[in-house]
Design a protein around this motif. Structure first.
Motif, PDB file in Angstrom:
ATOM      1  N   SER A 325      55.253  61.933  35.753  1.00 47.68           N
ATOM      2  CA  SER A 325      54.216  62.336  34.800  1.00 47.68           C
ATOM      3  C   SER A 325      54.752  62.373  33.370  1.00 47.68           C
ATOM      4  O   SER A 325      54.059  61.988  32.426  1.00 47.68           O
ATOM      5  N   SER A 326      55.990  62.839  33.193  1.00 48.19           N
ATOM      6  CA  SER A 326      56.562  62.940  31.854  1.00 48.19           C
ATOM      7  C   SER A 326      56.859  61.579  31.236  1.00 48.19           C
ATOM      8  O   SER A 326      57.059  61.490  30.020  1.00 48.19           O
ATOM      9  N   ARG A 327      56.889  60.541  32.049  1.00 51.12           N
ATOM     10  CA  ARG A 327      57.159  59.206  31.528  1.00 51.12           C
ATOM     11  C   ARG A 327      55.896  58.437  31.178  1.00 51.12           C
ATOM     12  O   ARG A 327      55.961  57.301  30.703  1.00 51.12           O
ATOM     13  N   ILE A 328      54.737  59.008  31.463  1.00 55.93           N
ATOM     14  CA  ILE A 328      53.471  58.369  31.145  1.00 55.93           C
ATOM     15  C   ILE A 328      52.954  58.933  29.830  1.00 55.93           C
ATOM     16  O   ILE A 328      52.727  60.140  29.705  1.00 55.93           O
ATOM     17  N   ALA A 329      52.745  58.057  28.853  1.00 55.58           N
ATOM     18  CA  ALA A 329      52.321  58.516  27.522  1.00 55.58           C
ATOM     19  C   ALA A 329      50.816  58.420  27.321  1.00 55.58           C
ATOM     20  O   ALA A 329      50.240  59.202  26.561  1.00 55.58           O
ATOM     21  N   HIS A 330      50.163  57.484  27.974  1.00 54.41           N
ATOM     22  CA  HIS A 330      48.750  57.238  27.696  1.00 54.41           C
ATOM     23  C   HIS A 330      47.953  57.268  29.004  1.00 54.41           C
ATOM     24  O   HIS A 330      48.271  56.545  29.947  1.00 54.41           O
ATOM     25  N   HIS A 331      46.931  58.104  29.032  1.00 52.35           N
ATOM     26  CA  HIS A 331      46.049  58.214  30.190  1.00 52.35           C
ATOM     27  C   HIS A 331      44.661  57.706  29.797  1.00 52.35           C
ATOM     28  O   HIS A 331      44.054  58.226  28.850  1.00 52.35           O
ATOM     29  N   LEU A 332      44.175  56.712  30.512  1.00 52.62           N
ATOM     30  CA  LEU A 332      42.859  56.151  30.254  1.00 52.62           C
ATOM     31  C   LEU A 332      41.993  56.369  31.495  1.00 52.62           C
ATOM     32  O   LEU A 332      42.358  55.936  32.594  1.00 52.62           O
ATOM     33  N   ASP A 333      40.885  57.045  31.307  1.00 53.66           N
ATOM     34  CA  ASP A 333      39.991  57.351  32.412  1.00 53.66           C
ATOM     35  C   ASP A 333      38.789  56.408  32.378  1.00 53.66           C
ATOM     36  O   ASP A 333      38.079  56.342  31.364  1.00 53.66           O
ATOM     37  N   PHE A 334      38.567  55.690  33.460  1.00 57.85           N
ATOM     38  CA  PHE A 334      37.487  54.713  33.564  1.00 57.85           C
ATOM     39  C   PHE A 334      36.343  55.359  34.364  1.00 57.85           C
ATOM     40  O   PHE A 334      36.461  55.556  35.577  1.00 57.85           O
ATOM     41  N   ALA A 335      35.264  55.659  33.664  1.00 58.39           N
ATOM     42  CA  ALA A 335      34.130  56.312  34.317  1.00 58.39           C
ATOM     43  C   ALA A 335      33.308  55.284  35.093  1.00 58.39           C
ATOM     44  O   ALA A 335      33.338  54.083  34.808  1.00 58.39           O
ATOM     45  N   GLU A 336      32.548  55.792  36.059  1.00 58.24           N
ATOM     46  CA  GLU A 336      31.662  54.914  36.819  1.00 58.24           C
ATOM     47  C   GLU A 336      30.527  54.422  35.919  1.00 58.24           C
ATOM     48  O   GLU A 336      30.104  55.109  34.992  1.00 58.24           O
ATOM     49  N   TYR A 337      30.028  53.242  36.225  1.00 53.80           N
ATOM     50  CA  TYR A 337      28.920  52.677  35.460  1.00 53.80           C
ATOM     51  C   TYR A 337      27.597  53.284  35.917  1.00 53.80           C
ATOM     52  O   TYR A 337      27.429  53.631  37.089  1.00 53.80           O
ATOM     53  N   ASP A 338      26.647  53.369  34.987  1.00 53.59           N
ATOM     54  CA  ASP A 338      25.289  53.724  35.392  1.00 53.59           C
ATOM     55  C   ASP A 338      24.532  52.447  35.737  1.00 53.59           C
ATOM     56  O   ASP A 338      25.041  51.333  35.559  1.00 53.59           O
ATOM     57  N   VAL A 339      23.302  52.572  36.188  1.00 53.25           N
ATOM     58  CA  VAL A 339      22.580  51.419  36.703  1.00 53.25           C
ATOM     59  C   VAL A 339      22.277  50.409  35.596  1.00 53.25           C
ATOM     60  O   VAL A 339      22.305  49.190  35.832  1.00 53.25           O
ATOM     61  N   ASP A 340      21.993  50.876  34.382  1.00 50.57           N
ATOM     62  CA  ASP A 340      21.729  49.943  33.288  1.00 50.57           C
ATOM     63  C   ASP A 340      22.970  49.127  32.941  1.00 50.57           C
ATOM     64  O   ASP A 340      22.879  47.921  32.648  1.00 50.57           O
ATOM     65  N   GLU A 341      24.139  49.780  32.953  1.00 52.59           N
ATOM     66  CA  GLU A 341      25.379  49.048  32.682  1.00 52.59           C
ATOM     67  C   GLU A 341      25.673  48.045  33.785  1.00 52.59           C
ATOM     68  O   GLU A 341      26.151  46.934  33.518  1.00 52.59           O
ATOM     69  N   LEU A 342      25.384  48.418  35.024  1.00 54.03           N
ATOM     70  CA  LEU A 342      25.596  47.473  36.123  1.00 54.03           C
ATOM     71  C   LEU A 342      24.670  46.272  36.006  1.00 54.03           C
ATOM     72  O   LEU A 342      25.076  45.137  36.299  1.00 54.03           O
ATOM     73  N   LEU A 343      23.422  46.496  35.584  1.00 54.37           N
ATOM     74  CA  LEU A 343      22.511  45.375  35.358  1.00 54.37           C
ATOM     75  C   LEU A 343      23.023  44.477  34.232  1.00 54.37           C
ATOM     76  O   LEU A 343      22.939  43.243  34.318  1.00 54.37           O
ATOM     77  N   ALA A 344      23.566  45.079  33.177  1.00 54.52           N
ATOM     78  CA  ALA A 344      24.124  44.281  32.081  1.00 54.52           C
ATOM     79  C   ALA A 344      25.313  43.457  32.569  1.00 54.52           C
ATOM     80  O   ALA A 344      25.487  42.294  32.174  1.00 54.52           O
ATOM     81  N   ILE A 345      26.141  44.049  33.425  1.00 55.18           N
ATOM     82  CA  ILE A 345      27.261  43.300  34.007  1.00 55.18           C
ATOM     83  C   ILE A 345      26.737  42.134  34.845  1.00 55.18           C
ATOM     84  O   ILE A 345      27.266  41.019  34.802  1.00 55.18           O
ATOM     85  N   GLY A 346      25.656  42.398  35.615  1.00 57.99           N
ATOM     86  CA  GLY A 346      25.072  41.325  36.407  1.00 57.99           C
ATOM     87  C   GLY A 346      24.552  40.186  35.548  1.00 57.99           C
ATOM     88  O   GLY A 346      24.704  39.011  35.897  1.00 57.99           O
ATOM     89  N   ARG A 347      23.946  40.520  34.404  1.00 60.60           N
ATOM     90  CA  ARG A 347      23.464  39.459  33.510  1.00 60.60           C
ATOM     91  C   ARG A 347      24.622  38.623  32.979  1.00 60.60           C
ATOM     92  O   ARG A 347      24.514  37.396  32.861  1.00 60.60           O
ATOM     93  N   LEU A 348      25.724  39.286  32.621  1.00 58.17           N
ATOM     94  CA  LEU A 348      26.894  38.533  32.155  1.00 58.17           C
ATOM     95  C   LEU A 348      27.390  37.577  33.240  1.00 58.17           C
ATOM     96  O   LEU A 348      27.722  36.415  32.959  1.00 58.17           O
ATOM     97  N   MET A 349      27.450  38.044  34.461  1.00 58.70           N
ATOM     98  CA  MET A 349      27.953  37.215  35.556  1.00 58.70           C
ATOM     99  C   MET A 349      27.037  36.025  35.832  1.00 58.70           C
ATOM    100  O   MET A 349      27.507  34.901  36.049  1.00 58.70           O
TER     101      MET A 349
END
Length: 424
Positions: A325-349
Motif C-alpha cells: 500500500s505504501s508503494r502505491i501513489a495514485h488510486h483511481l476508482d472506476f465507477a459503474e456506468y449508468d444506463v445512458d452511459e452504456l447506451l452511449a458506449i453501444g453507439r460508439l461500438m
C-alpha cells in the motif's frame, strides 16, 4: 562470329584435356586425382565469387537497387551504401558515374550523412519518450510556457483520444490530467536545471469489470512514454497464474520473468488481490508480493506497476500487505456506468462497425441493459459489446433467412428489435 567459334572450340579442347588428365590421374594415383579435383573445385568457386562480385557492382545491378549514377555513392540508399561500401572503391564509383549520358550538376560540398538525411526528409517528426527531452538548460531569466511542452509531447492528441474512447469516467480523466500536469511541470523544471526526485508513479485501479481500466492503463503508458518517464510504450497484462508458482522454488523465476518482460513499460496486474491468500498456508503468493515490492521500490525509474481489481477486495489486500500500500501513489476508482452511459458506449461500438440501432431497437436495448445491470455477472462495457456481437449474429441470420429479397445498404446496417435479446 569466328572469334565466338574459336572461343567455344578452345573451351571444348580444355574440357577434353581436363577429362583425359583426370582419367590418367585416377589410373596412376588416387591421391593425385583427389588433389587435382580439389584444385579444380577451388578455381571454379573463385571464378563464381568473382563473377558475383562483378555483378553486384555492375551499373545495371546498382541501378536496380537504388543507385543513381549521376549522383555518386552519396545518392545511394544508406542501407545499400553500408552493404556495398566494403566492395565499391572510389574507382568503381567513378566508372559507374562515367556511364551516365549526362554530366552531373555541380553540388555543394558533401554534408554529414545525418544532416543530409534530415534535410532531404523534410521536417523531422517529433520523437517520443526520453529522446524528446531537451538537454539544454535554460538561463534563470528565461521563460517557458507549458503549452509548448504539451505540443512537444503531443499530449492534446492523447487526451482527445482518451475522451473519445471512454464515456463518462470524469473523476478518472481528471486524475489522469493531474498526473500529466505534474509530469509536465517536472519536465519544465528540468529545463531550468531544477532537480527533484522522480515522482512515484505506481497506481491502483479499482472498480468492476468493463469500466475501462485496461484502456486507461494503455493511455497512461502512452502518456508516461511521451513525457520521457518510460522507455517503452507498452503494457504487459498479467494475472496470478503468470506470477505465482505451484511449488517451492517456482514463484521467484516466474515473477522475475514477467518483470523482465515488463521492464521499461507498465506491468498491469489484473485481480491483484488474488496474489495473497491468507487462508491457504501453502500459498506462494507472498513470495511474489515480496519480489514485487522490492522491484517497485528499487526500479521506479524503469517500471510502473498498476494493480487492478474490485475496490473492497483491493482494500483488504492492502490491509494485509501494508508495504504494498505504501508503494502505491495514485488510486483511481472506476465507477459503474449508468444506463445512458452504456447506451452511449453501444453507439460508439456500432458506429465503429458501421451498424446502428433503430429507435425501436435502441428502446429494446435500453430495457435489456436495465435488467442486466442488476445481474451479478454484468460486466458493463464488456456486456454491451457481447450483446451487440450477438445482435449482429441475429441480424445476419434474419437477413439470410430471406435470400431472394433485395436488401439495401441501410438494411445491412440497421439493427432492429428482433436482433436484441428480450429483457426477461
Amino acid at each position: 562470329m569466328w572469334a565466338t567459334r574459336l572461343r567455344y572450340t578452345g573451351l571444348g579442347i580444355l574440357l577434353l584435356g581436363i577429362t583425359v588428365g583426370l582419367l590418367l590421374a585416377w589410373r596412376t594415383s588416387p591421391v593425385l586425382f583427389g588433389i587435382i579435383v580439389g584444385f579444380i573445385v577451388l578455381v571454379v568457386t573463385t571464378l563464381f565469387l568473382v563473377r558475383d562480385g562483378w555483378r553486384q557492382t555492375s551499373p545495371e545491378s546498382l541501378a536496380a537497387r537504388g543507385f543513381r549514377p549521376d549522383s555518386g555513392l552519396n545518392a545511394m540508399d544508406p542501407g545499400l551504401r553500408r552493404e556495398f561500401s566494403p566492395i565499391i572503391p572510389a574507382a568503381v564509383s567513378r566508372r559507374i558515374s562515367g556511364n551516365s549520358t549526362r554530366r552531373p550538376a555541380a553540388r555543394p560540398a558533401a554534408r554529414p550523412a545525418a544532416r543530409l538525411a534530415a534535410s532531404s526528409a523534410g521536417p523531422k517528426p517529433a520523437r517520443s519518450g526520453r529522446t524528446r527531452r531537451r538537454n539544454e538548460t535554460l538561463q534563470p531569466g528565461a521563460t517557458i510556457t507549458l503549452a509548448e511542452e504539451r505540443r512537444a509531447a503531443h499530449l492534446d492528441d492523447l487526451f482527445i483520444e482518451l475522451d473519445l474512447e471512454l464515456v463518462g469516467l470524469v473523476p478518472v480523466k481528471q486524475k489522469v490530467a493531474e498526473i500529466g500536469s505534474l509530469l509536465l511541470v517536472d519536465r519544465a523544471r528540468q529545463r531550468f536545471g531544477l532537480s527533484a526526485s522522480r515522482p512515484n508513479l505506481h497506481m491502483c485501479f479499482t472498480g468492476p469489470p468493463g469500466t475501462g481500466k485496461t484502456t486507461v492503463a494503455l493511455k497512461m503508458a502512452d502518456l508516461l512514454h511521451r513525457l520521457g518517464y518510460l522507455e517503452k510504450n507498452h503494457v504487459l497484462h498479467a494475472m496470478r497464474d503468470d506470477l505465482v508458482g505451484e511449488y517451492i522454488g517456482h514463484t521467484a523465476p516466474k515473477t522475475k520473468q514477467v518483470l523482465d518482460r515488463a521492464m521499461g513499460g507498465v506491468l498491469f496486474i489484473d485481480e491483484a488481490y488474488t496474489l495473497y491468500r491468507a487462508q491457504d498456508s501453502k500459498d506462494y503468493g507472498q513470495e511474489c508480493i515480496d519480489i514485487l515490492m522490492q522491484v517497485m521500490e528499487n526500479q521506479r525509474g524503469n517500471l510502473v506497476v498498476i494493480l487492478a481489481g474490485y475496490k473492497d477486495r483491493m482494500d483488504h489486500f492492502f490491509e494485509s500487505n501494508p508495504g504494498m500500500s505504501s508503494r502505491i501513489a495514485h488510486h483511481l476508482d472506476f465507477a459503474e456506468y449508468d444506463v445512458d452511459e452504456l447506451l452511449a458506449i453501444g453507439r460508439l461500438m456500432t458506429d465503429r462497425s458501421s451498424y446502428y440501432l433503430s429507435d425501436e431497437a435502441e428502446a429494446a436495448f435500453r430495457d435489456y441493459l436495465s435488467v442486466q445491470m442488476s445481474q451479478p455477472r454484468f460486466a458493463n462495457a464488456r456486456s454491451v459489446r457481447n450483446e451487440l456481437e450477438s445482435a449482429r449474429l441475429r441480424h445476419a441470420y434474419r437477413l439470410a433467412a430471406d435470400p431472394e429479397r433485395h436488401w439495401s445498404k441501410d438494411d445491412l446496417m440497421r439493427l432492429e428489435p428482433p436482433d436484441i435479446l428480450p429483457s426477461t
